[in-house]
Scaffold this motif. Structure first.
Motif, PDB file in Angstrom:
ATOM      1  N   ALA A   1      34.660 -67.562  20.944  1.00  0.00           N
ATOM      2  CA  ALA A   1      34.855 -66.475  19.984  1.00  0.00           C
ATOM      3  C   ALA A   1      35.831 -65.431  20.521  1.00  0.00           C
ATOM      4  O   ALA A   1      36.501 -64.749  19.752  1.00  0.00           O
TER       5      ALA A   1
ATOM      6  N   VAL B   1      31.603 -72.527  20.742  1.00  0.00           N
ATOM      7  CA  VAL B   1      32.674 -71.847  20.003  1.00  0.00           C
ATOM      8  C   VAL B   1      33.219 -70.755  20.903  1.00  0.00           C
ATOM      9  O   VAL B   1      32.456 -69.914  21.394  1.00  0.00           O
TER      10      VAL B   1
ATOM     11  N   TYR C   1      30.089 -68.957  22.439  1.00  0.00           N
ATOM     12  CA  TYR C   1      28.764 -69.161  21.846  1.00  0.00           C
ATOM     13  C   TYR C   1      28.416 -70.640  21.864  1.00  0.00           C
ATOM     14  O   TYR C   1      29.278 -71.476  21.593  1.00  0.00           O
ATOM     15  N   PRO C   2      27.156 -70.952  22.125  1.00  0.00           N
ATOM     16  CA  PRO C   2      26.733 -72.332  21.928  1.00  0.00           C
ATOM     17  C   PRO C   2      26.740 -72.649  20.435  1.00  0.00           C
ATOM     18  O   PRO C   2      26.445 -71.771  19.623  1.00  0.00           O
TER      19      PRO C   2
ATOM     20  N   PRO D   1      42.073 -62.297  10.680  1.00  0.00           N
ATOM     21  CA  PRO D   1      41.327 -62.989   9.631  1.00  0.00           C
ATOM     22  C   PRO D   1      39.828 -63.049   9.919  1.00  0.00           C
ATOM     23  O   PRO D   1      39.396 -62.843  11.053  1.00  0.00           O
ATOM     24  N   SER D   2      39.083 -63.347   8.881  1.00  0.00           N
ATOM     25  CA  SER D   2      37.636 -63.517   8.995  1.00  0.00           C
ATOM     26  C   SER D   2      37.343 -64.634  10.002  1.00  0.00           C
ATOM     27  O   SER D   2      38.002 -65.666   9.996  1.00  0.00           O
ATOM     28  N   GLY D   3      36.376 -64.398  10.878  1.00  0.00           N
ATOM     29  CA  GLY D   3      36.002 -65.410  11.864  1.00  0.00           C
ATOM     30  C   GLY D   3      36.894 -65.454  13.090  1.00  0.00           C
ATOM     31  O   GLY D   3      36.740 -66.334  13.943  1.00  0.00           O
ATOM     32  N   SER D   4      37.823 -64.486  13.222  1.00  0.00           N
ATOM     33  CA  SER D   4      38.767 -64.550  14.341  1.00  0.00           C
ATOM     34  C   SER D   4      38.194 -63.994  15.638  1.00  0.00           C
ATOM     35  O   SER D   4      38.733 -64.257  16.709  1.00  0.00           O
ATOM     36  N   GLY D   5      37.098 -63.204  15.528  1.00  0.00           N
ATOM     37  CA  GLY D   5      36.481 -62.677  16.750  1.00  0.00           C
ATOM     38  C   GLY D   5      36.414 -61.160  16.830  1.00  0.00           C
ATOM     39  O   GLY D   5      36.068 -60.607  17.876  1.00  0.00           O
ATOM     40  N   LYS D   6      36.708 -60.480  15.735  1.00  0.00           N
ATOM     41  CA  LYS D   6      36.753 -59.009  15.746  1.00  0.00           C
ATOM     42  C   LYS D   6      35.376 -58.408  16.042  1.00  0.00           C
ATOM     43  O   LYS D   6      35.249 -57.533  16.893  1.00  0.00           O
ATOM     44  N   SER D   7      34.351 -58.870  15.316  1.00  0.00           N
ATOM     45  CA  SER D   7      33.012 -58.315  15.536  1.00  0.00           C
ATOM     46  C   SER D   7      32.481 -58.699  16.908  1.00  0.00           C
ATOM     47  O   SER D   7      31.776 -57.907  17.552  1.00  0.00           O
ATOM     48  N   THR D   8      32.834 -59.893  17.356  1.00  0.00           N
ATOM     49  CA  THR D   8      32.443 -60.320  18.711  1.00  0.00           C
ATOM     50  C   THR D   8      32.961 -59.306  19.733  1.00  0.00           C
ATOM     51  O   THR D   8      32.216 -58.849  20.613  1.00  0.00           O
TER      52      THR D   8
HETATM   53  N1  LIG Z   1      25.848 -65.260  17.341  1.00  0.00           N
HETATM   54  C1  LIG Z   1      26.761 -66.231  17.166  1.00  0.00           C
HETATM   55  N2  LIG Z   1      26.474 -67.517  17.449  1.00  0.00           N
HETATM   56  C2  LIG Z   1      27.387 -68.495  17.291  1.00  0.00           C
HETATM   57  N3  LIG Z   1      28.641 -68.296  16.853  1.00  0.00           N
HETATM   58  C3  LIG Z   1      28.988 -67.040  16.541  1.00  0.00           C
HETATM   59  C4  LIG Z   1      28.081 -65.934  16.667  1.00  0.00           C
HETATM   60  N4  LIG Z   1      28.720 -64.802  16.275  1.00  0.00           N
HETATM   61  C5  LIG Z   1      29.960 -65.172  15.924  1.00  0.00           C
HETATM   62  N5  LIG Z   1      30.135 -66.519  16.080  1.00  0.00           N
HETATM   63  C6  LIG Z   1      31.385 -67.258  15.830  1.00  0.00           C
HETATM   64  O1  LIG Z   1      32.411 -66.641  16.564  1.00  0.00           O
HETATM   65  C7  LIG Z   1      33.610 -66.586  15.806  1.00  0.00           C
HETATM   66  C8  LIG Z   1      34.049 -65.141  15.631  1.00  0.00           C
HETATM   67  O2  LIG Z   1      33.124 -64.456  14.799  1.00  0.00           O
HETATM   68  P1  LIG Z   1      33.238 -62.899  14.502  1.00  0.00           P
HETATM   69  O3  LIG Z   1      33.476 -62.173  15.757  1.00  0.00           O
HETATM   70  O4  LIG Z   1      32.044 -62.508  13.708  1.00  0.00           O
HETATM   71  O5  LIG Z   1      34.561 -62.830  13.578  1.00  0.00           O
HETATM   72  P2  LIG Z   1      35.142 -61.671  12.651  1.00  0.00           P
HETATM   73  O6  LIG Z   1      34.352 -60.425  12.902  1.00  0.00           O
HETATM   74  O7  LIG Z   1      36.582 -61.560  13.044  1.00  0.00           O
HETATM   75  O8  LIG Z   1      35.000 -62.143  11.242  1.00  0.00           O
HETATM   76  C9  LIG Z   1      33.316 -67.291  14.502  1.00  0.00           C
HETATM   77  O9  LIG Z   1      33.712 -68.636  14.635  1.00  0.00           O
HETATM   78  C10 LIG Z   1      31.815 -67.194  14.382  1.00  0.00           C
HETATM   79  O10 LIG Z   1      31.294 -68.237  13.624  1.00  0.00           O
END
Ligand SMILES: Nc1ncnc2c1ncn2[C@@H]1O[C@H](COP(=O)(O)OP(=O)(O)O)[C@@H](O)[C@H]1O
Ligand SMILES: [Mg+2]
Length: 233
Positions: free
Chosen positions: A26, A24, A17-18, A44-51
């Motif tokens: 992800a 970042v 991600y920009p 952990p939170s922010g690790s990339g699961k939802s990505t």
């Molecule tokens: N749309 C986005 N734009 C920029 N950064 C993003 C975006 N979505 C997620 N991130 C970043 O990517 C990383 C992984 O996020 P995410 O997949 O939501 O984690 P998780 O679901 O494990 O909590 C985090 O550092 C988050 O801040």
């Protein structure tokens, strides 16, 4: 309703991600074949699961690599083609149920069937049967605002299961629920897993993860498959 598809896999799937002046990472390049059954995604939170889940769903576009379902490259489809493909083969459940507020429970479950062109009578019967399956036959006429959190999540699950999807993706669906209701929702997700569907479930809860057949651990955008725990099946 759908024809079976042999599996879901990723090939070098990545997402950058920009972020301000920089970027970042992800998701680092990830190659994996999802086995039928339930795969828990933990980390952990922010690790990339939802990505990862959003890429598997085709809601987000990879920076590199591919998502392949059967013999279809998900991101090679047009936007409209991807929407049709999702309707035919995917189900989704999110932490917040995402029910349509102005539709009853019954209408919410019917909605994807309507989009898929299922005739009215058939989709009504099917939605009724699904609501019964999640124990909500007596809530069919309720609006989402009249349902408890657990009930709304079960309606969302009935909706996700409506097309008998080959791939069911769930992002912390039990996160907002008490333990007992969460367990009920988990059982409902395990049923299609046992029937050979591919269920990918993001969870924070180690007890939920322990019920899955496979585990992916995500850390700083890096995904590792963990060996299946002995005797958990
Ligand atoms: N749309 C986005 N734009 C920029 N950064 C993003 C975006 N979505 C997620 N991130 C970043 O990517 C990383 C992984 O996020 P995410 O997949 O939501 O984690 P998780 O679901 O494990 O909590 C985090 O550092 C988050 O801040
Ligand atoms: Mg997340």
């Amino acid at each position: 309703m759908t024809s079976p598809l042999p599996g879901l896999r990723t090939e070098g799937l990545s997402r950058v991600y920009p972020s301000g002046e920089g970027t970042v990472t992800a998701l680092r390049p990830f190659t994996h074949t999802f086995q039928p059954g339930m795969t828990a995604v933990v980390g952990p939170s922010g690790s990339g699961k939802s990505t990862l889940l959003n890429l598997l769903a085709g809601f987000d576009t990879p920076s590199g690599g591919r998502v392949v379902v059967g013999d279809t490259d998900l991101h090679a489809l047009t936007e409209a083609g991807r929407a049709d493909f999702r309707l035919a083969h995917y189900g989704f459940v999110f932490q917040n149920h995402n029910l349509v507020a102005i539709l009853s429970a019954q209408e919410n479950v019917e909605f994807p069937l309507m989009l898929a062109g299922v005739p009215p009578r058939e989709r009504r019967d099917r939605a009724r049967a699904l609501l019964a399956q999640v124990g909500l036959e007596r809530r069919a006429g309720h609006m989402p605002s009249q349902l408890s959190g657990g009930e709304a999540q079960r309606v969302a699950l009935a909706r996700a299961l409506a097309g008998d999807p080959q791939v069911l993706l769930a992002d912390e669906p039990t996160g907002n629920l008490d333990t007992r209701t969460g367990n009920e929702v988990l059982e409902l997700l395990l049923a299609p897993a046992r029937a050979g569907r591919t269920v990918v479930l993001i969870t924070h809860d180690p007890e939920v993860a322990a019920r899955a057949d496979h585990t992916l651990r995500v850390r700083d955008g890096e995904v590792h498959a963990e060996p299946a725990p002995a005797g958990m099946r």
